[in-house]
Every structure is written in C-alpha cells, then in structure tokens.
Design a protein around this motif. Structure first.
Motif, mmCIF file in Angstrom:
data_model
loop_
_atom_site.group_PDB
_atom_site.id
_atom_site.type_symbol
_atom_site.label_atom_id
_atom_site.label_comp_id
_atom_site.label_asym_id
_atom_site.label_seq_id
_atom_site.Cartn_x
_atom_site.Cartn_y
_atom_site.Cartn_z
ATOM 1 N N MET B 1 0.846 -1.184 0.000
ATOM 2 C CA MET B 1 0.000 0.000 0.000
ATOM 3 C C MET B 1 0.886 1.240 0.000
ATOM 4 O O MET B 1 1.933 1.264 0.626
ATOM 5 N N TRP B 9 -6.287 5.828 5.507
ATOM 6 C CA TRP B 9 -7.048 4.828 6.251
ATOM 7 C C TRP B 9 -6.692 4.919 7.731
ATOM 8 O O TRP B 9 -5.526 4.753 8.092
ATOM 9 N N SER B 29 -3.080 -4.212 15.679
ATOM 10 C CA SER B 29 -3.784 -3.092 15.055
ATOM 11 C C SER B 29 -3.639 -3.191 13.541
ATOM 12 O O SER B 29 -2.786 -3.932 13.038
ATOM 13 N N LEU B 30 -4.510 -2.496 12.826
ATOM 14 C CA LEU B 30 -4.418 -2.480 11.370
ATOM 15 C C LEU B 30 -5.062 -1.213 10.818
ATOM 16 O O LEU B 30 -5.830 -0.546 11.511
ATOM 17 N N HIS B 31 -4.731 -0.903 9.574
ATOM 18 C CA HIS B 31 -5.352 0.239 8.895
ATOM 19 C C HIS B 31 -6.542 -0.253 8.080
ATOM 20 O O HIS B 31 -6.447 -1.261 7.378
ATOM 21 N N SER B 33 -10.520 1.258 6.086
ATOM 22 C CA SER B 33 -11.263 2.461 5.713
ATOM 23 C C SER B 33 -12.468 2.699 6.610
ATOM 24 O O SER B 33 -12.881 3.824 6.807
ATOM 25 N N ASP B 34 -13.073 1.636 7.147
ATOM 26 C CA ASP B 34 -14.182 1.815 8.087
ATOM 27 C C ASP B 34 -14.290 0.574 8.978
ATOM 28 O O ASP B 34 -13.516 -0.372 8.839
ATOM 29 N N GLN B 36 -16.471 -1.917 9.261
ATOM 30 C CA GLN B 36 -16.763 -3.199 8.619
ATOM 31 C C GLN B 36 -15.514 -3.769 7.936
ATOM 32 O O GLN B 36 -15.206 -4.958 8.044
ATOM 33 N N HIS B 37 -14.818 -2.892 7.280
ATOM 34 C CA HIS B 37 -13.577 -3.260 6.607
ATOM 35 C C HIS B 37 -12.553 -3.759 7.630
ATOM 36 O O HIS B 37 -11.892 -4.790 7.435
ATOM 37 N N GLN B 40 -13.432 -7.298 8.894
ATOM 38 C CA GLN B 40 -13.116 -8.384 7.956
ATOM 39 C C GLN B 40 -11.611 -8.607 7.862
ATOM 40 O O GLN B 40 -11.153 -9.749 7.803
ATOM 41 N N MET B 41 -10.858 -7.523 7.872
ATOM 42 C CA MET B 41 -9.410 -7.703 7.789
ATOM 43 C C MET B 41 -8.889 -8.341 9.076
ATOM 44 O O MET B 41 -7.983 -9.186 9.036
ATOM 45 N N VAL B 45 -6.685 -11.736 9.369
ATOM 46 C CA VAL B 45 -5.309 -11.673 9.869
ATOM 47 C C VAL B 45 -5.165 -12.342 11.239
ATOM 48 O O VAL B 45 -4.200 -13.054 11.487
#
Lengths: 260, 98
Positions: B1, B9, B29-31, B33-34, B36-37, B40-41, B45
């Motif tokens: 990315m 994000w 933690s993760l980046h 966009s919202d 729901q996203h 799922q990520m 992971v």
C-alpha cells in the motif's frame, strides 16, 4: 449412491484452478491484510478441491489419488469453468505479461462465490452423502468469500473514478463467461439424473438477483451477456489454462512421488 | 500500500475473544477504511488459526492512554504497598485455587 466421477472433477477443478489463481496474489497483495485474505480464500478452495478429488479417486481406483488428479492430468481433462482459469488482468495473449488487476480478481471471486453459495446449499441434499458433507463445509467458506468480494465490489464500484472504471471494465470482460453456468454438460445431466447433482438452471434467478443487487449498490452497469459461450466444463479451454497447469504441475512432474 | 493510503485509512485496534466466557484481549492493530472493513481484515489476519469466536475493532484515536512520563506519580507509589495484596490471609483448603 456416488456422484459421477466427472461431476466431482468439475466441482474440484473449479475450486483448484480458482484457488491456484488466487494464490498468485500471495506475497503480492495490495496490502498485507488483503494478501492474507486472498491466501485464505485460496487455501479454502484448494481444501475443497482435495476433498472432492479424494472422493473421486476412491471411485476411480487404479492408483488414482488427489495428487494424480491435480498434477498429472492435462488441459482437456480439466472440467472447470473457463471463468476460473482467466488471468487477473484485462484479456491478452496468454504469453503476455501484465500487472495483476485487483478489480478483475474481486469481480471473478464475486461472480463465482455468488453461484457457489447456491450450489453448495443445494448439494447439501445430494444423495451422495460424502458430497453432501463436503457441501456443508464448503458453504460456510464460500459465504465468507462472497461477503469479502461483494464488499470490495461495492467499495470499488462506488469508490473513486479510477476504481469504478476498473471494476466496470472487469465486469464487462468477465460477465459473459458466466453464461457457461447455465449450459448443460453430460456430467451435470448424469448427476441430476441419479439425484446426486442439482438443476443448475433452477439457480439462475437467485443468482441474477444476488448479482443485480450488488451491482446496483456498487453503481455498476450490468453488461449484456451474449456472444461466445465458453465450454471449459466440457474440457475445451482458453489458452490460459495450459499456463496455469504448467506452473502448478511442474514441480510434481519433475519429482514424481516427492513428499516432505 | 502507498504511504498516502496508509495515512488516509485510519488505524484500528483489534481485540479478540478466544472463547465464550473469556474477555476480549488486545492482539494488534491495522489500517482500514471503516469499521466493517476493519472487522473483515481482522478476521483474516488474527483469527485464521482458530484464535477467536468474537472480534472487536476500536478506532485507535478514541483510546486515551497514560503518558510514559507520568510513570512516577501514576505507578510507582504502589510499589511499597504490599498490604494491598491479599497474601496475608489463610485460605481454607476447600476454597481451592483462587
């Protein structure tokens, strides 16, 4: 009651070839989390293929195993939909190199998962008890694949101008290949006749509805499906499958019987 | 990315409950966009080896944290208050492990 071997191979080949295609993203995903998501998806599909090959191999005997079915058959023996073997990029000659297009991957996974949630749901009632059990397991996996790909389809379609254009181009390219879902092959007719398979034509309305709702949400235009109807499930493939098999099978063929 | 996208994000903290009845534990933690996203990520992971039955994601910027510089006044006064540990009681054997 067992499902016809060619029918099991059709289901298995779809899963294996699409699993192999999605595995091409491993180490190359647009972000780390998507890289893992697509690898998870790929491993789910390869897991489904293994169970189906094992089931088919038991009926075939004569030394057939999941490995001989995956690695030692050639292009005309594969029964997968042509959709599953296409590269992750706008279509070009199979020998050309190009960048993987994430929108193509997402649209293909969406079109296929939308079908398979219906197929596996119905196959839970197959008279082939082992196939019914595989269907129940696969249904949970493919429901997540549908959620994942649909979510991205809406994000891309209803996203920026660039992402919308890429998603629309991928859809225009791939949707006509779904016509193959609704044609009848000898193995599907045989499976339907002995109660182990399903009537694919009966799923078409539900599939259309899943697709149309998602496309509307994604602000994408549904292209007319017409023209060439692919024949992958009858063993007549695009030029791309040979390249998929060459990469996938080369190790097993150079070192037959190798284990670790 | 691209780094631009990473900045666009927001960051999310991920909490996973390993089984019913246990608490959600912070696992990374993760980046995304919202929300729901992010969910799922996080599923892909952090729960791919059966680590969880439930996931929470929380925008990192909604967490208020203590300052490392406050360590002296925040935490060190507790170091000589051994009587706050209930180690001076005799526990009947029937109670078992507490």
């Amino acid at each position: 009651m067992n499902a016809p071997v060619d029918y099991l191979l059709h289901l298995a080949d779809n899963a294996l070839i699409l699993g192999q295609r999605n595995a091409e993203w491993c180490g190359h995903g647009p972000i780390l989390e998507e890289d893992i998501a697509l690898s998870n998806n790929s491993l789910d599909l390869i897991g489904q293929a293994r169970l189906l090959y094992q089931h088919a191999a038991e009926q075939m005997g004569k030394g057939a195993t999941e490995d001989t079915l995956a690695y030692f058959r050639d292009v005309p023996d594969f029964r997968n939909y042509t959709l599953c073997e296409l590269p992750h990029m706008p279509l070009m000659a199979a020998t050309s190199a190009g960048d993987r297009d994430f929108a193509t991957t997402i649209v293909r996974n969406f079109l296929y998962s939308s079908l398979m949630v219906l197929v596996w749901d119905q196959l839970q009632n197959s008279k082939d008890a082992q196939l019914a059990a595989i269907a129940a397991k696969s249904l949970k996996e493919v429901r997540y694949h549908l959620r994942h790909s649909r979510d991205w389809l809406v994000r891309l379609g209803d996203g920026s101008e660039v992402s919308h254009a890429k998603a629309q181009a991928a859809l225009d390219q791939l949707l006509p290949y779904t016509q193959e879902f609704w044609t009848t092959s000898p193995q599907e007719s045989a499976a339907l006749a002995n109660g182990t398979g399903i009537d694919m034509a009966a799923l078409q309305n539900d599939w259309n509805q899943i697709v149309s709702e998602a496309l509307q949400e994604a602000t994408l235009q549904r292209p007319a499906a017409g023209g060439f109807v692919p024949t992958g499930k009858q063993g007549i493939h695009s030029e791309h499958l040979g390249f998929v098999l060459a990469e996938m099978q080369s190790l097993a063929r150079q070192h037959p019987g190798a284990i670790w | 990315m691209s780094t631009a996208a990473l900045k666009e994000w927001p960051l999310w903290e991920v909490f996973v409950r390993s089984k019913q009845g246990l608490e959600h534990k912070h696992c990374g933690s993760l980046h995304a966009s919202d929300a729901q996203h992010a969910l799922q990520m996080a599923r892909d992971v952090y729960t791919r080896r059966q680590e969880g039955v439930s996931i929470w994601v929380v925008p990192s910027n909604t967490i208020s944290a203590s300052e490392p510089n406050d360590k002296g006044e925040f935490f060190e006064p507790a170091s000589d208050k051994v009587y706050r540990h209930p180690t001076f009681y005799e526990i009947p054997e029937e109670v078992g492990h507490m």
